[in-house]
Design an enzyme around this catalytic site. Structure first.
Site, PDB file in Angstrom:
ATOM      1  N   GLY A 170       1.365  -2.855  -6.238  1.00  6.45           N
ATOM      2  CA  GLY A 170       1.298  -1.535  -5.627  1.00  6.45           C
ATOM      3  C   GLY A 170      -0.059  -0.902  -5.881  1.00  6.45           C
ATOM      4  N   GLY A 171      -0.128  -0.032  -6.876  1.00  5.14           N
ATOM      5  CA  GLY A 171      -1.333   0.755  -7.160  1.00  5.14           C
ATOM      6  C   GLY A 171      -2.631  -0.045  -7.156  1.00  5.14           C
ATOM      7  N   GLY A 203       4.962   1.515 -10.870  1.00  2.16           N
ATOM      8  CA  GLY A 203       4.157   2.733 -10.864  1.00  2.16           C
ATOM      9  C   GLY A 203       4.132   3.458 -12.193  1.00  2.16           C
ATOM     10  N   SER A 231       3.532  -2.602 -11.928  1.00  2.00           N
ATOM     11  CA  SER A 231       2.328  -2.300 -12.718  1.00  2.00           C
ATOM     12  C   SER A 231       1.464  -3.534 -13.002  1.00  2.00           C
ATOM     13  CB  SER A 231       2.696  -1.571 -14.013  1.00  2.00           C
ATOM     14  OG  SER A 231       3.315  -0.327 -13.711  1.00  2.00           O
ATOM     15  N   GLU A 289      12.074   1.486  -3.922  1.00  2.00           N
ATOM     16  CA  GLU A 289      11.866   2.852  -3.416  1.00  2.00           C
ATOM     17  C   GLU A 289      12.703   3.084  -2.153  1.00  2.00           C
ATOM     18  OE1 GLU A 289       7.578   2.771  -3.401  1.00  2.00           O
ATOM     19  OE2 GLU A 289       7.610   2.761  -5.591  1.00  2.00           O
ATOM     20  N   GLU A 322      11.232  -7.001  -9.246  1.00  5.76           N
ATOM     21  CA  GLU A 322      10.498  -5.785  -9.585  1.00  5.76           C
ATOM     22  C   GLU A 322      11.397  -4.870 -10.411  1.00  5.76           C
ATOM     23  OE1 GLU A 322       7.010  -5.011  -6.729  1.00  5.76           O
ATOM     24  OE2 GLU A 322       8.783  -4.046  -5.913  1.00  5.76           O
ATOM     25  N   TRP A 352       0.816  -1.219   0.000  1.00  4.77           N
ATOM     26  CA  TRP A 352       0.000   0.000   0.000  1.00  4.77           C
ATOM     27  C   TRP A 352       0.846   1.264   0.000  1.00  4.77           C
ATOM     28  CZ3 TRP A 352      -4.448  -1.229   4.072  1.00  4.77           C
ATOM     29  CH2 TRP A 352      -5.183  -2.338   3.610  1.00  4.77           C
ATOM     30  N   LYS A 353       2.141   1.124   0.179  1.00  5.85           N
ATOM     31  CA  LYS A 353       3.057   2.277   0.199  1.00  5.85           C
ATOM     32  C   LYS A 353       2.544   3.346   1.181  1.00  5.85           C
ATOM     33  CE  LYS A 353       4.631   0.931  -4.317  1.00  5.85           C
ATOM     34  NZ  LYS A 353       5.202   1.277  -5.605  1.00  5.85           N
ATOM     35  N   HIS A 372      12.761  -2.896  -0.971  1.00  2.00           N
ATOM     36  CA  HIS A 372      11.978  -2.376  -2.104  1.00  2.00           C
ATOM     37  C   HIS A 372      12.803  -1.313  -2.840  1.00  2.00           C
ATOM     38  CE1 HIS A 372       8.897  -0.247  -4.356  1.00  2.00           C
ATOM     39  NE2 HIS A 372       8.165  -1.348  -4.247  1.00  2.00           N
TER      40      HIS A 372
HETATM   41  P1  PGA Z   1       3.024  -0.866  -8.800  1.00  3.02           P
HETATM   42  O1  PGA Z   1       4.036  -1.060  -7.569  1.00  3.02           O
HETATM   43  O2  PGA Z   1       2.163  -2.105  -8.854  1.00  3.02           O
HETATM   44  O3  PGA Z   1       2.227   0.359  -8.429  1.00  3.02           O
HETATM   45  O4  PGA Z   1       3.840  -0.700 -10.014  1.00  3.02           O
HETATM   46  C1  PGA Z   1       4.630  -2.306  -7.329  1.00  3.02           C
HETATM   47  C2  PGA Z   1       5.573  -2.213  -6.165  1.00  3.02           C
HETATM   48  O5  PGA Z   1       6.245  -1.188  -6.014  1.00  3.02           O
HETATM   49  O6  PGA Z   1       5.677  -3.154  -5.364  1.00  3.02           O
END
Ligand code: PGA
Length: 254
Positions: free
Chosen positions: A236-237, A175, A215, A99, A169, A14-15, A97
């Protein structure tokens, strides 16, 4: 298809989205939408919502994880949480991750320390690896993924790594709405699994689930998850919408 011995896992990252209250509502909506049998489903809310979300899914098949943790147990580390704080509340933790690596300076060494601390605390780590677009364009994806897997597992033996989950990933797919093609995902996951075999042993490479992330959506999940060796998804999203997340989870049913 994924061999029956590796049960698919779909995790929602969910970030920095949801409050404790809206996180509980999202978790309840996911439970109502009907988690499919045969797939492990994990929700990873922001740290502040982990406890409430975990309470909200008690008695269901849904499991809860954190998005990050420190490698030490306690100390003067403002803003951090440790594995022992998470254990007993969450069962899973995302480690390394992109990020965290890219935006917060997490090194391979920190990822390794976190992984070892997570395993020691009885958590299931989901360790993320993946290349940037420039590395892929330069032909360096395989070497980078191999190096990331090796570094993450430094000093870990096959037995200790029992619950380990990995996620491939590609940074350029996170994203962005651009996914790896199913063939690219399967190829890179094959590289990660080979590196697992070298870093641990053949048994660990066989049993460790390796997810694809970047994504993932209800529209592309089935094709990605049908690939050999793709054992689930880190989402993620699309994990912020209960119906989309459950649609992705259904695509993972063997
Ligand atoms: P995303 O993110 O599905 O929004 O691309 C995936 C993730 O960062 O784990």
């Amino acid at each position: 298809m994924t061999p029956a011995r590796r049960r698919p896992l779909v995790a929602g990252n969910w970030k920095m989205h949801t409050t404790p209250q809206s996180g509980v509502e999202l978790a309840r909506a996911i439970v109502r939408a009907g988690p499919p049998d045969g797939v492990d489903l994990v929700l990873c809310p922001p740290a502040i919502a982990v406890t409430d979300v975990a309470r909200a899914v008690v008695g269901t098949t849904v499991r809860v994880g954190a998005q990050n943790m420190h490698w030490l147990d306690a100390g003067a580390f403002t803003g951090e949480i440790s594995a022992s704080m998470l254990a007993g509340v969450a069962e899973v933790v995302i480690v390394g991750h992109s990020e965290r690596r890219g935006d917060f300076g997490e090194t391979d060494e920190m990822v390794n320390r976190k992984l070892r601390a997570a395993l020691a605390a009885g958590l299931t780590p989901i360790v993320c690896v993946g290349e940037t677009e420039s590395v892929r364009d330069a032909g360096g994806a395989r070497a980078l993924i191999t190096a990331q897997v090796q570094a993450a597992l430094e000093g870990v033996d096959s037995e200790a790594a029992g619950p380990l989950v990995m996620a491939y990933e590609p940074v350029w797919a996170i994203g962005t709405g651009r996914t790896a093609s199913p063939e690219q995902a399967a190829e890179a996951i094959g590289w990660a699994r080979e590196a697992l075999g070298h870093a641990l042993d053949a048994a660990a490479a066989e049993r460790t689930r390796v997810l694809y992330g970047g994504s993932v959506s209800p529209a592309n999940a089935r094709e990605l998850l049908a690939q050999d060796g793709v054992d689930g998804a880190l989402v993620g999203g699309a994990s912020l919408k209960a119906d989309d997340f459950i649609a992705i989870a259904r695509s993972a049913v063997p």
